[in-house]
Design a protein around this motif. Structure first.
Motif, PDB file in Angstrom:
ATOM      1  N   SER A  89       0.770  -1.243   0.064  1.00 17.27           N
ATOM      2  CA  SER A  89       0.001  -0.135  -0.046  1.00 17.27           C
ATOM      3  C   SER A  89       0.833   0.996   0.011  1.00 17.27           C
ATOM      4  O   SER A  89       2.193   1.170   0.492  1.00 17.27           O
ATOM      5  CB  SER A  89      -0.951  -0.021   1.138  1.00 17.27           C
ATOM      6  OG  SER A  89      -0.200   0.029   2.235  1.00 17.27           O
ATOM      7  N   GLU A 108       4.543   0.436   1.787  1.00 17.70           N
ATOM      8  CA  GLU A 108       4.931  -0.364   2.698  1.00 17.70           C
ATOM      9  C   GLU A 108       4.370  -1.940   2.188  1.00 17.70           C
ATOM     10  O   GLU A 108       3.324  -1.815   1.232  1.00 17.70           O
ATOM     11  CB  GLU A 108       3.913  -0.265   4.078  1.00 17.70           C
ATOM     12  CG  GLU A 108       4.132   0.852   4.771  1.00 17.70           C
ATOM     13  CD  GLU A 108       3.183   0.999   6.124  1.00 17.70           C
ATOM     14  OE1 GLU A 108       3.699   0.802   7.102  1.00 17.70           O
ATOM     15  OE2 GLU A 108       2.111   1.083   5.839  1.00 17.70           O
ATOM     16  N   THR A 110       4.092  -5.959   3.253  1.00 16.03           N
ATOM     17  CA  THR A 110       3.916  -6.859   4.244  1.00 16.03           C
ATOM     18  C   THR A 110       3.672  -8.206   3.811  1.00 16.03           C
ATOM     19  O   THR A 110       2.837  -8.392   2.794  1.00 16.03           O
ATOM     20  CB  THR A 110       2.696  -6.357   5.122  1.00 16.03           C
ATOM     21  OG1 THR A 110       1.588  -6.020   4.293  1.00 16.03           O
ATOM     22  CG2 THR A 110       2.977  -4.971   5.909  1.00 16.03           C
ATOM     23  N   SER A 112       1.930 -11.796   4.001  1.00 13.70           N
ATOM     24  CA  SER A 112       0.600 -12.437   4.420  1.00 13.70           C
ATOM     25  C   SER A 112       0.833 -13.332   5.852  1.00 13.70           C
ATOM     26  O   SER A 112       1.932 -14.033   6.070  1.00 13.70           O
ATOM     27  CB  SER A 112      -0.020 -13.163   3.269  1.00 13.70           C
ATOM     28  OG  SER A 112       0.692 -14.240   3.024  1.00 13.70           O
ATOM     29  N   GLN A 117      -6.181 -10.436   5.538  1.00 14.90           N
ATOM     30  CA  GLN A 117      -5.201  -9.317   6.134  1.00 14.90           C
ATOM     31  C   GLN A 117      -5.792  -8.185   6.702  1.00 14.90           C
ATOM     32  O   GLN A 117      -6.511  -7.525   5.674  1.00 14.90           O
ATOM     33  CB  GLN A 117      -4.247  -9.283   4.959  1.00 14.90           C
ATOM     34  CG  GLN A 117      -3.494 -10.390   4.118  1.00 14.90           C
ATOM     35  CD  GLN A 117      -2.815 -11.218   5.119  1.00 14.90           C
ATOM     36  OE1 GLN A 117      -1.944 -10.654   5.883  1.00 14.90           O
ATOM     37  NE2 GLN A 117      -3.247 -12.505   5.363  1.00 14.90           N
ATOM     38  N   TYR A 118      -5.413  -7.563   7.699  1.00 24.24           N
ATOM     39  CA  TYR A 118      -5.818  -6.319   8.131  1.00 24.24           C
ATOM     40  C   TYR A 118      -4.983  -5.477   8.443  1.00 24.24           C
ATOM     41  O   TYR A 118      -4.077  -5.616   9.492  1.00 24.24           O
ATOM     42  CB  TYR A 118      -6.714  -6.609   9.444  1.00 24.24           C
ATOM     43  CG  TYR A 118      -7.677  -8.045   9.067  1.00 24.24           C
ATOM     44  CD1 TYR A 118      -8.664  -7.711   8.353  1.00 24.24           C
ATOM     45  CD2 TYR A 118      -7.287  -9.088   9.727  1.00 24.24           C
ATOM     46  CE1 TYR A 118      -9.592  -8.822   8.183  1.00 24.24           C
ATOM     47  CE2 TYR A 118      -8.099 -10.040   9.398  1.00 24.24           C
ATOM     48  CZ  TYR A 118      -9.155 -10.013   8.594  1.00 24.24           C
ATOM     49  OH  TYR A 118     -10.142 -11.194   8.235  1.00 24.24           O
ATOM     50  N   ARG A 119      -4.705  -4.224   7.748  1.00 23.38           N
ATOM     51  CA  ARG A 119      -3.783  -3.275   7.902  1.00 23.38           C
ATOM     52  C   ARG A 119      -4.246  -1.959   8.074  1.00 23.38           C
ATOM     53  O   ARG A 119      -5.164  -1.550   7.503  1.00 23.38           O
ATOM     54  CB  ARG A 119      -2.747  -3.315   6.711  1.00 23.38           C
ATOM     55  CG  ARG A 119      -2.320  -4.738   6.084  1.00 23.38           C
ATOM     56  CD  ARG A 119      -1.297  -5.123   7.032  1.00 23.38           C
ATOM     57  NE  ARG A 119      -0.557  -6.259   6.403  1.00 23.38           N
ATOM     58  CZ  ARG A 119      -0.532  -7.586   7.114  1.00 23.38           C
ATOM     59  NH1 ARG A 119      -1.673  -7.678   8.071  1.00 23.38           N
ATOM     60  NH2 ARG A 119       0.013  -8.543   6.630  1.00 23.38           N
ATOM     61  N   LYS A 121      -2.583   2.396   8.572  1.00 28.07           N
ATOM     62  CA  LYS A 121      -1.255   2.950   8.092  1.00 28.07           C
ATOM     63  C   LYS A 121      -1.553   4.614   8.592  1.00 28.07           C
ATOM     64  O   LYS A 121      -2.547   4.896   8.326  1.00 28.07           O
ATOM     65  CB  LYS A 121      -0.645   2.642   6.913  1.00 28.07           C
ATOM     66  CG  LYS A 121      -1.397   3.295   5.613  1.00 28.07           C
ATOM     67  CD  LYS A 121      -1.242   2.799   4.333  1.00 28.07           C
ATOM     68  CE  LYS A 121       0.161   3.356   4.204  1.00 28.07           C
ATOM     69  NZ  LYS A 121       1.035   2.651   3.142  1.00 28.07           N
TER      70      LYS A 121
END
Length: 158
Positions: A89, A108, A110, A112, A117-119, A121
């Motif tokens: 992202s 960024e 990341t 998995s 996936q819960y992000r 920022k």
């Protein structure tokens, strides 16, 4: 000090293609938004363009800052489970190259974890009224994956 806020929410899955490219996260207008009293996310955009279908127009992902100032950007992304090993992202100034030119920041990547996936920022930067901002995402799966929920928020401290 005045703080101007735009808070966008989409609770409808968006299919993110498996093409290796970043994609603008799109947000609905009007009642689908949580807050936009400074008119930074409108169908009639400052450059005269009018969005007719938020689901298919990348301009529905743009926030046009209402003032010069120090901007605090926040994003929240919920990805469906998928066959990816990485999601990315970034926040981007002028992501569609409409005014000052594409300028990404806070990229960024990341790895998995099992399941979705819960992000979240956060990033801060100077913002300008003629330069729109957006959240862009991509993944490395072999097929499209849904971004099932997203939020994008801008608070301008002028």
């Amino acid at each position: 000090m005045t703080v101007q806020i735009c808070s966008l929410i989409v609770n409808e899955p968006q299919s993110i293609p498996a093409d290796g490219q970043y994609h603008v996260v799109r947000f609905p207008f009007g009642a689908g938004e949580s807050f936009d009293d400074c008119n930074m996310h409108q169908t009639a955009q400052p450059d005269g363009y009018a969005v007719t279908d938020w689901r298919h127009d990348d301009r529905s992902g743009l926030i046009w800052p209402a003032a010069e100032g120090w901007g605090s950007l926040n994003a929240l992304m919920y990805w469906d489970d998928g066959s990816y090993s990485e999601i990315r992202s970034r926040f981007v100034r002028d992501p569609l190259d409409l005014s000052t030119g594409f300028d990404s920041t806070c990229t960024e990547d990341t790895p998995s974890t099992p399941g979705g996936q819960y992000r979240a920022k956060h990033w801060e930067l100077f913002v300008h009224p003629g330069t729109p901002l957006a959240l862009m995402v991509k993944h490395d799966a072999g097929r499209s994956v849904n971004l099932s929920f997203a939020e994008l928020k801008l608070a301008i401290h002028s």
